[in-house]
Motif scaffolding. Structure first.
Motif, PDB file in Angstrom:
ATOM      1  N   ASN A 195       0.781  -1.077  -0.210  1.00  0.00           N
ATOM      2  CA  ASN A 195       0.009  -0.185  -0.011  1.00  0.00           C
ATOM      3  C   ASN A 195       1.026   1.277  -0.013  1.00  0.00           C
ATOM      4  O   ASN A 195       1.166   1.625   1.221  1.00  0.00           O
TER       5      ASN A 195
ATOM      6  N   ALA B   6       0.083   4.149   2.149  1.00  0.00           N
ATOM      7  CA  ALA B   6       0.264   3.766   3.567  1.00  0.00           C
ATOM      8  C   ALA B   6       1.876   4.026   3.838  1.00  0.00           C
ATOM      9  O   ALA B   6       2.127   4.448   4.914  1.00  0.00           O
TER      10      ALA B   6
ATOM     11  N   ALA C 171      -6.058  -6.850   2.957  1.00  0.00           N
ATOM     12  CA  ALA C 171      -5.896  -5.925   4.133  1.00  0.00           C
ATOM     13  C   ALA C 171      -5.903  -6.443   5.380  1.00  0.00           C
ATOM     14  O   ALA C 171      -6.726  -7.697   5.548  1.00  0.00           O
ATOM     15  N   THR C 172      -5.285  -5.948   6.353  1.00  0.00           N
ATOM     16  CA  THR C 172      -5.283  -6.502   7.763  1.00  0.00           C
ATOM     17  C   THR C 172      -6.266  -5.357   8.742  1.00  0.00           C
ATOM     18  O   THR C 172      -6.042  -5.554  10.059  1.00  0.00           O
ATOM     19  N   LEU C 173      -6.817  -4.473   8.170  1.00  0.00           N
ATOM     20  CA  LEU C 173      -7.664  -3.650   8.756  1.00  0.00           C
ATOM     21  C   LEU C 173      -8.703  -4.243   9.867  1.00  0.00           C
ATOM     22  O   LEU C 173      -8.691  -3.695  10.983  1.00  0.00           O
TER      23      LEU C 173
ATOM     24  N   ALA D 204     -10.745  -7.388   3.633  1.00  0.00           N
ATOM     25  CA  ALA D 204     -10.106  -6.264   4.371  1.00  0.00           C
ATOM     26  C   ALA D 204      -9.636  -6.989   5.935  1.00  0.00           C
ATOM     27  O   ALA D 204      -9.077  -6.279   6.807  1.00  0.00           O
TER      28      ALA D 204
ATOM     29  N   ARG E 237      -5.508   0.695  -0.947  1.00  0.00           N
ATOM     30  CA  ARG E 237      -6.099   2.209  -0.170  1.00  0.00           C
ATOM     31  C   ARG E 237      -7.538   1.841  -0.321  1.00  0.00           C
ATOM     32  O   ARG E 237      -8.414   2.224   0.674  1.00  0.00           O
TER      33      ARG E 237
ATOM     34  N   GLU F  23      -9.359  -0.398   1.967  1.00  0.00           N
ATOM     35  CA  GLU F  23      -9.730  -0.132   3.261  1.00  0.00           C
ATOM     36  C   GLU F  23     -10.492   1.007   3.517  1.00  0.00           C
ATOM     37  O   GLU F  23     -11.381   1.028   4.462  1.00  0.00           O
ATOM     38  N   THR F  24     -10.445   1.781   2.626  1.00  0.00           N
ATOM     39  CA  THR F  24     -11.652   3.225   2.519  1.00  0.00           C
ATOM     40  C   THR F  24     -13.016   2.468   2.542  1.00  0.00           C
ATOM     41  O   THR F  24     -14.048   2.611   3.210  1.00  0.00           O
TER      42      THR F  24
ATOM     43  N   ALA G  88     -14.064  -0.607   3.269  1.00  0.00           N
ATOM     44  CA  ALA G  88     -14.302  -1.543   4.292  1.00  0.00           C
ATOM     45  C   ALA G  88     -14.578  -0.599   5.522  1.00  0.00           C
ATOM     46  O   ALA G  88     -15.489  -0.962   6.338  1.00  0.00           O
ATOM     47  N   ARG G  89     -13.944   0.615   5.571  1.00  0.00           N
ATOM     48  CA  ARG G  89     -13.906   1.363   6.490  1.00  0.00           C
ATOM     49  C   ARG G  89     -15.722   1.947   6.821  1.00  0.00           C
ATOM     50  O   ARG G  89     -16.389   2.159   7.755  1.00  0.00           O
TER      51      ARG G  89
END
Length: 581
Positions: free
Chosen positions: A2, A5, A116-118, A158, A502, A505-506, A508-509
């Motif tokens: 990423n 990040a 991801a590991t979010l 994610a 990115r 993550e966005t 998933a959030r």
């Protein structure tokens, strides 16, 4: 990999250096610092708000912070320039080698690139569809099913531990109506004439159920009062309807981990246990509600009820859980069901409801907040209506369903892949027009075709490479001289590929899987743009005649694009196309 990040980490590390050097005060909170693509690509590759975030707590001018930060960042080999803009925003340009390195990462990780590991393995329950078991799924359920399923896949990608769940609404009066409707079809199966009362389910889908009931019990229930058959036919009809619903979901590619029966909550003490939990917190009481808005004293009868003090957890009014006659309201078993979820140890809950459940959001969130002492968040996503069109006209209702367009009507017309993708081309809370003609068009205006065509074009490149004797397996392509990818059109595609981690993550959030569909359309656009430029500029073509090394570098870029498209389509539940027909 990423890169956004990575550059954010570089910025944070640089700010730490500035603190140690005395250029910034200690104790600054850097959580709100972001690195993201600038609104205008001409301004750079990335923009950071670091100076704007830190200016006030540091008691400094944002441009002073930005100037100092820019000077330090420019010393990193990955950064070719760092320029201050406006009151203190910082625009950063990265070396081409950074973008070129994305291809190697994609080829090495395959469709796991961007995973991801979010979520950090947190357990999330996603409940969706949850239609009454009274008939086949309709087009509204289709949108909820696609949205919920894609959201579950996104969260899994994610790093969350996701459970897909269907809540069977088999405890209410609508199932009694179903049983009575099946009884009428059962009578018809015995060649008896029947009258269909208003509010029953006259769809043809119950003909087979009535015949199956006849095959099972013969004439056992004929000329009998419903006290002799209602409970048995309820169970029989519900089982048949759930079989039908499972078949509908399978046609759409949706598989649930859990089917939870509302009926299992009644007569088992589970509703009472959930309310006892709330009562122990002082949130259940006997009281009289104020009249609803718009009600006059003449048409409002105040009566004492058992109420949940939902206003203590953000609701507008307190909600009844037991009627004055002692029976449960619809809300009571829903409280018990969510209490069961909390007890199962989920870290977060997501409910996908139809647009007509908007008034249910606050009370349900209040209940979960109270049941979990605020420890388990509940996000409720509402899916808006779908308008169907064909030949420029609204699509007619299904004869089989009797009153609505079914999921099967849609899937049979265009297939599950098109259905799923189109259902995600708008945000869940926006209305969606589904035009059966347009979703099958082969044009840029059709996002399904446009994305699939990009993947198919890459497949054709690989076939042509094989015909030309160019080795183009992923391991070989990963070793290609990616420094040859230096044209601005190639770099633009590389930058778009770099946004994928990115984006995951966005999305998933925010619990927004439509972002994946939007991204894939943009990625396909950059790929098609490069392809079309190759029609005019021969050096941009993916296969360079007589130059295997350059061909492999360009094919590597195409292959990386296809991998990311395949990963995105996988989240959406769509099969990538190998060729277009």
């Amino acid at each position: 990999m990423n890169i956004f990040a990575e550059i954010r980490d570089l910025i944070l590390a640089t700010l730490d250096d500035m603190v140690r050097a005395g250029d910034l005060p200690e104790g600054l909170n850097t959580d709100a610092i972001t690195t993201e693509p600038p609104r205008d690509a001409a301004h750079g590759d990335m923009a950071t708000n670091a100076a704007m975030v830190l200016a006030k707590p540091a008691a400094m001018k944002p441009r002073d912070i930005a100037d100092a930060l820019a000077g330090r960042l420019a010393q990193d080999a990955r950064i070719t320039s760092a320029e201050v803009a406006g009151p203190g925003f910082l625009n950063v340009r990265l070396a081409p080698s950074v973008w070129q390195g994305i291809v190697g990462a994609v080829l090495a990780q395959g469709t796991d690139f961007g995973r991801a590991t979010l979520g950090q393995g947190k357990r999330v329950n996603v409940e969706y569809v949850s239609a009454n078991p009274t008939g086949p799924l309709h087009v509204g359920h289709t949108r909820g099913a696609v949205f919920g399923d894609a959201l579950a896949s996104l969260l899994d990608f994610a790093g969350y531990d996701v459970t897909r769940e269907y809540y069977i609404n088999d405890g209410g009066a609508q199932v009694d109506v179903l049983a009575r409707s099946v009884y009428l079809r059962y009578q018809e199966a015995h060649d008896l004439s029947v009258d269909w009362p208003e509010g029953s389910y006259p769809g043809d889908y119950l003909i087979e159920v009535g015949e199956a009931l006849k095959a099972k019990v013969g004439d056992k229930y004929l000329d009998k009062g419903e006290q002799y058959w209602l409970e048995d036919i309820r169970e029989f009809a519900t089982d048949r309807m759930m079989d039908l619903i499972r078949e509908d979901l399978a046609a759409l590619g949706v598989e649930m981990d859990v089917f939870f029966s509302e009926k299992s909550l009644y007569g088992t003490g589970r509703i009472e246990a959930a309310l006892d939990n709330l009562r122990g917190k002082g949130l259940i009481y006997e009281g009289v509600l104020e009249p609803p808005k718009g009600k006059t004293p003449e048409d409002w009868e105040p009566r004492e009820q058992t109420l949940f003090k939902s206003t203590a957890h953000g609701d507008d009014v307190d909600r009844p859980v037991k009627k004055s006659d002692g029976s449960w309201t619809y809300f009571a078993p829903d409280i018990a069901y969510h209490y069961d979820k909390v007890q199962r140890g989920f870290d977060a809950l997501i409910d996908v409801f139809g647009a007509d459940h908007g008034g249910y959001v606050k009370r349900m969130k209040a209940a979960v907040s109270a049941l979990s002492d605020g420890k388990v968040p509940l996000d409720i996503k509402l899916t808006q209506l779908v308008k169907l069109f064909k030949n420029g006209e609204p699509f007619k209702m299904s004869k089989r369903a009797g009153t609505f367009v079914t999921l099967r009507d849609v899937v049979d017309q265009v297939g599950p892949d098109v259905t799923r993708f189109v259902m995600l081309t708008r945000k869940n809370d926006a209305m969606l027009d589904f035009d059966f003609d347009k979703v099958l068009e082969q044009s840029r205006e059709n996002p399904v075709f446009y994305v699939q065509y990009a993947h198919a074009r890459v497949a054709s490149v690989l076939r042509k490479a094989e015909e030309a004797g160019i080795t183009a397996d992923d391991a070989t392509l990963a070793k290609a001289d990616l420094g040859l990818l230096d044209h601005e059109a190639e770099l633009a595609l590389l930058r778009k590929l770099a946004e994928w981690p990115r984006l995951i993550e966005t999305a998933a959030r925010t619990n927004e899987p439509h972002r994946v569909a939007f991204y894939l359309y943009e990625l396909a656009g950059d790929f098609h743009g490069l392809w079309n430029k190759g029609n005019e500029v021969t050096s941009l073509r993916f296969i360079q005649e007589g130059d295997a090394a350059t061909s492999q570098a360009k094919i590597a870029l195409a292959r990386a694009t296809a991998i990311v498209i395949a990963a995105g389509l996988g989240i959406l539940g769509v099969t990538p196309a190998q060729e277009m027909r």
